[in-house]
Design an enzyme around this catalytic site. Structure first.
Site: not given
Ligand code: BDR
Ligand code: CA
Length: 311
Positions: A194, A239-242
């Site tokens: 991520t 950060p686009l984790h999900d």
């Protein structure tokens, strides 16, 4: 076609993950959304989940409230990242759609028992409290699930909430331990992946240029959310984790990882919640999860922008 339950603690990146799923009906059917305490307390996460459904025009989606605290610990939240509401950035109206009746854990158990075996995937985007509670309450569901695809943990990136641990796992390490040992097929999107899915200025501009309420709201969310990571890591953006979780269901080919043993530290205060991934296969411990390590970030953002445009 993946039929999923999203378990979430929105969170701007959770919101984008939900929007991506709702924008992708050819690949993903959202059976329901369950909220858990995490980034902010449950009262806000369940409300935020409904705000996001309404933003997507999907007031038909059932949103259930689950656990308001980890299984055995006090809740730790992340307002320092996500803001007071958890969804700071855009100004979105309070939801009109009601919360669904019943507990999130009962919804998970009933759905997995009702649907044909091997057809339901759980997508946890927050602490694993609801998922572990469901597995404890109804151990039979483990054998009925298709997969658990979750955001959590880190190996090479180590920690974001402590030097050793990633937030979702750290908040409820006992729950994470139960999930890792459940025998369910597991795919993990750790910080190793991520932190490569960064919203650069050009990617943020592309969201805003959609000119739709969804595109503008996502740009405002990531604008807000990037402050923290820019200051902490000096990174190019949020950060686009999900969304890595929901993107994986659509384009698994964008991710690379290894099927390894992953265990969670639940004893040592120093490394509490650390995900010990046997990346190099040096232990005799049995592999239990596909631990991702890389992402094609360019393709990921192209997919995300193309799908968000549909809402
Ligand atoms: C995870 O923690 C939360 O802050 C995010 O929503 C994501 O699920 C990243 O560590
Ligand atoms: Ca989350």
């Amino acid at each position: 076609m993946r039929r999923i339950i999203i378990d979430t603690d929105p969170g701007q990146d959770d919101a984008v993950a939900i929007l991506l799923a709702l924008a992708s009906p050819e690949e993903i059917e959202v059976l329901g959304i369950t909220a858990v305490a995490g980034n902010v307390p449950l009262a806000l996460t369940q409300k935020n989940a409904r705000i996001v459904c309404e933003l997507a025009g999907r007031t038909d989606i059932k949103v259930f409230a689950g656990y308001d605290a980890p299984l055995r610990r006090k809740l730790i939240t992340a307002e320092h990242v996500h803001g007071k509401t958890g969804l700071d950035g855009p100004s979105l109206p309070d939801p009109v759609m009601p919360l669904a009746e019943g507990h999130a854990v009962d919804f998970i158990v009933e759905t997995v028992r009702r649907e044909p075996e091997g057809t339901v995937t759980l997508c946890p985007l927050g602490p694993l409290t609801n998922i572990a509670a469901a597995l404890q309450k109804a151990p039979d569901i483990a054998g009925r699930l298709q997969e658990i695809v979750l955001m959590g943990g880190a190996y090479f990136e180590v920690g974001n909430i402590t030097p050793a641990a990633e937030f979702n796992i750290y908040v409820d390490p006992e729950a994470a331990d139960i999930v890792m040992k459940s025998g369910v097929r597991i795919t993990i999107m750790p910080l190793d992946v991520t932190h490569k899915a960064l919203v650069t200025k050009a990617r943020n501009d592309a969201f805003r240029a959609l000119g739709t309420p969804v595109g503008v709201a996502v740009a405002q969310m990531t604008d807000f959310f990037e402050r923290f990571d820019k200051e902490k890591y000096g990174s190019a953006g949020a950060p686009l984790h999900d969304p890595c979780v929901t993107a994986y269901l659509i384009r698994p080919d964008l991710f690379k990882g290894r099927f390894v043993n992953v265990e969670v530290e639940t004893q040592s205060e120093l490394t509490m919640g650390m995900t010990v991934a046997d990346w190099w296969g040096v232990s005799k411990r049995k592999p239990n999860a596909t631990f991702m390590g890389d992402i094609d970030a360019g393709e990921f953002f192209a997919l995300l922008t193309e799908r968000l445009a549909r809402l």
